[in-house]
Design an enzyme around this catalytic site. Sequence first.
Site, short mmCIF file in Angstrom:
data_model
loop_
_atom_site.label_atom_id
_atom_site.label_comp_id
_atom_site.label_asym_id
_atom_site.label_seq_id
_atom_site.Cartn_x
_atom_site.Cartn_y
_atom_site.Cartn_z
N ASP A 82 0.82 -1.22 0.00
CA ASP A 82 0.00 0.00 0.00
C ASP A 82 0.85 1.27 0.00
O ASP A 82 1.84 1.36 0.72
CB ASP A 82 -0.88 0.03 1.25
N THR A 135 15.58 -5.48 0.55
CA THR A 135 15.02 -6.15 -0.62
C THR A 135 15.99 -7.25 -1.07
O THR A 135 17.20 -7.06 -1.01
CB THR A 135 14.74 -5.23 -1.83
N ASP A 182 16.35 -7.94 -3.96
CA ASP A 182 16.84 -7.52 -5.28
C ASP A 182 18.15 -6.72 -5.20
O ASP A 182 18.81 -6.54 -6.23
CB ASP A 182 15.78 -6.65 -5.99
N GLY A 196 13.89 -10.70 -9.69
CA GLY A 196 14.57 -9.47 -10.11
C GLY A 196 13.93 -8.96 -11.39
O GLY A 196 14.30 -9.38 -12.47
N GLN A 217 12.84 -17.87 -2.48
CA GLN A 217 13.98 -16.96 -2.34
C GLN A 217 13.75 -15.92 -1.24
O GLN A 217 14.68 -15.31 -0.75
CB GLN A 217 14.22 -16.21 -3.66
O1 F6P Z 1 11.03 -6.59 -4.87
C1 F6P Z 1 11.31 -7.87 -4.45
C2 F6P Z 1 10.61 -8.88 -5.28
O2 F6P Z 1 10.84 -10.08 -4.62
C3 F6P Z 1 11.00 -8.96 -6.74
O3 F6P Z 1 12.19 -9.63 -7.00
C4 F6P Z 1 9.81 -9.65 -7.33
O4 F6P Z 1 9.72 -9.39 -8.69
C5 F6P Z 1 8.69 -9.03 -6.57
O5 F6P Z 1 9.22 -8.68 -5.33
C6 F6P Z 1 7.49 -9.91 -6.39
O6 F6P Z 1 6.56 -9.18 -5.66
P1 F6P Z 1 5.18 -9.68 -5.05
O7 F6P Z 1 5.44 -10.11 -3.65
O8 F6P Z 1 4.33 -8.48 -5.06
O9 F6P Z 1 4.68 -10.79 -5.90
#
Ligand code: F6P
Length: 376
Positions: free
Chosen positions: A78, A136, A138, A181, A302
């Site tokens: 959010d 993160t 990433d 990523g 991951q």
């Molecule tokens: O930003 C971290 C991340 O794990 C990215 O690598 C991935 O693309 C995304 O979040 C996935 O997000 P969500 O939890 O919204 O599916």
Amino acid sequence: MGKKIKRIGILTAGGDSPGLNAAIRGVGKTALGYYGMEIIGFRDGFRGLVDNRRIKLDKSTLAGILTVGGTILGTSRDKPHRMVIDGRTRDMTSVIVDNYHKWGLDCLVCLGGGGTQKNALRLHQAGLNVITLPKTIDNDVAMTDATFGFATALDIATETIDRLHSTAHSHHRIIVAEIMGHRSGWLALGAGLAGGADVILIPEIPYDVVKIADAIRRRSRHGTNFSIVAVAEGAMSRDDFRAMTAAEKKLERAKTLHDKKEAKIELATLEVRHAGNTMCLAKHLEELTQLESRVTILGYVQRGGTPSAADRVLATRLGSACADLIHEEHYGVMVAARGDDTEAVPLEKVAGKRKNVPPDHSWVKAARRVGTCLGD
Ligand code: F6P
């Protein structure tokens, strides 16, 4: 009159990441035990601050969480200025500001990635004392050496590539491993390098599938009939990259509402098409090399589970440094990792920026030197 005891609010926002609890503990224990402050946790990101969903953090709630994955506070994506409330998207910034004062906060600590840095800056500009920590898997938050979560995810992705080697070898197959990523390839590059992937594909280096097939066929000619391809979920072919860049430019240039809408639809269509890219890539490689191909999507494993030692150390020292900054009343900053130390970086310098893999980065160079195909 005695000095007022400082009261901190803390929340976790965006996707979860190993090390969030270690960071909450780092902030909390230093603030409570070392500085004698008070700390309130808000649940599920910025929404908790809108809905007044709280959890009092004390010695007992902060105990035993260092090694626990996820976040004890819960999280959400959010945004304060665009939150869906009863089916309607509303700007909830003023509600957050009111609640900040209602709870007598002296500072709001936001643990999050790139999006959270932007949201935190908006709240800082609305008059709140805000400090952020970079998390993160990433590793793409600007102005910090590292983000917590990355080291753990790197270990998990590397172990997966290790395991895929023996099965790819036994069946003489190509195995395409999709690693998280969307916009940056640190994780795929790091895991590919550590796991000895034969091909590494990242968003920063658009690929040519023919070149990848050539590299795989070359291996076959030299008697190695299997290959591991580590592909970041956002990696794309040169053609897709061109189309995506053109659509992004179109959106940037769009002046009228109609043009903006059209450009957004074009971009969204391209993104949807790209979602199945890893499967298409594997199929394409099978056709070009005549080697059987399989796909493994690592996905959320991951992000799950206990943080690695490196992430616990990073999260604890960033969290603890955050409490120091609150004590010094140094607000409007992100606590960055800088070598063995930490640095307070103004949020204006972080928000809206991304740390991408530079094409000449030492990891890229090393991968090329050891004969890894990067698809270009
Ligand atoms: O930003 C971290 C991340 O794990 C990215 O690598 C991935 O693309 C995304 O979040 C996935 O997000 P969500 O939890 O919204 O599916």
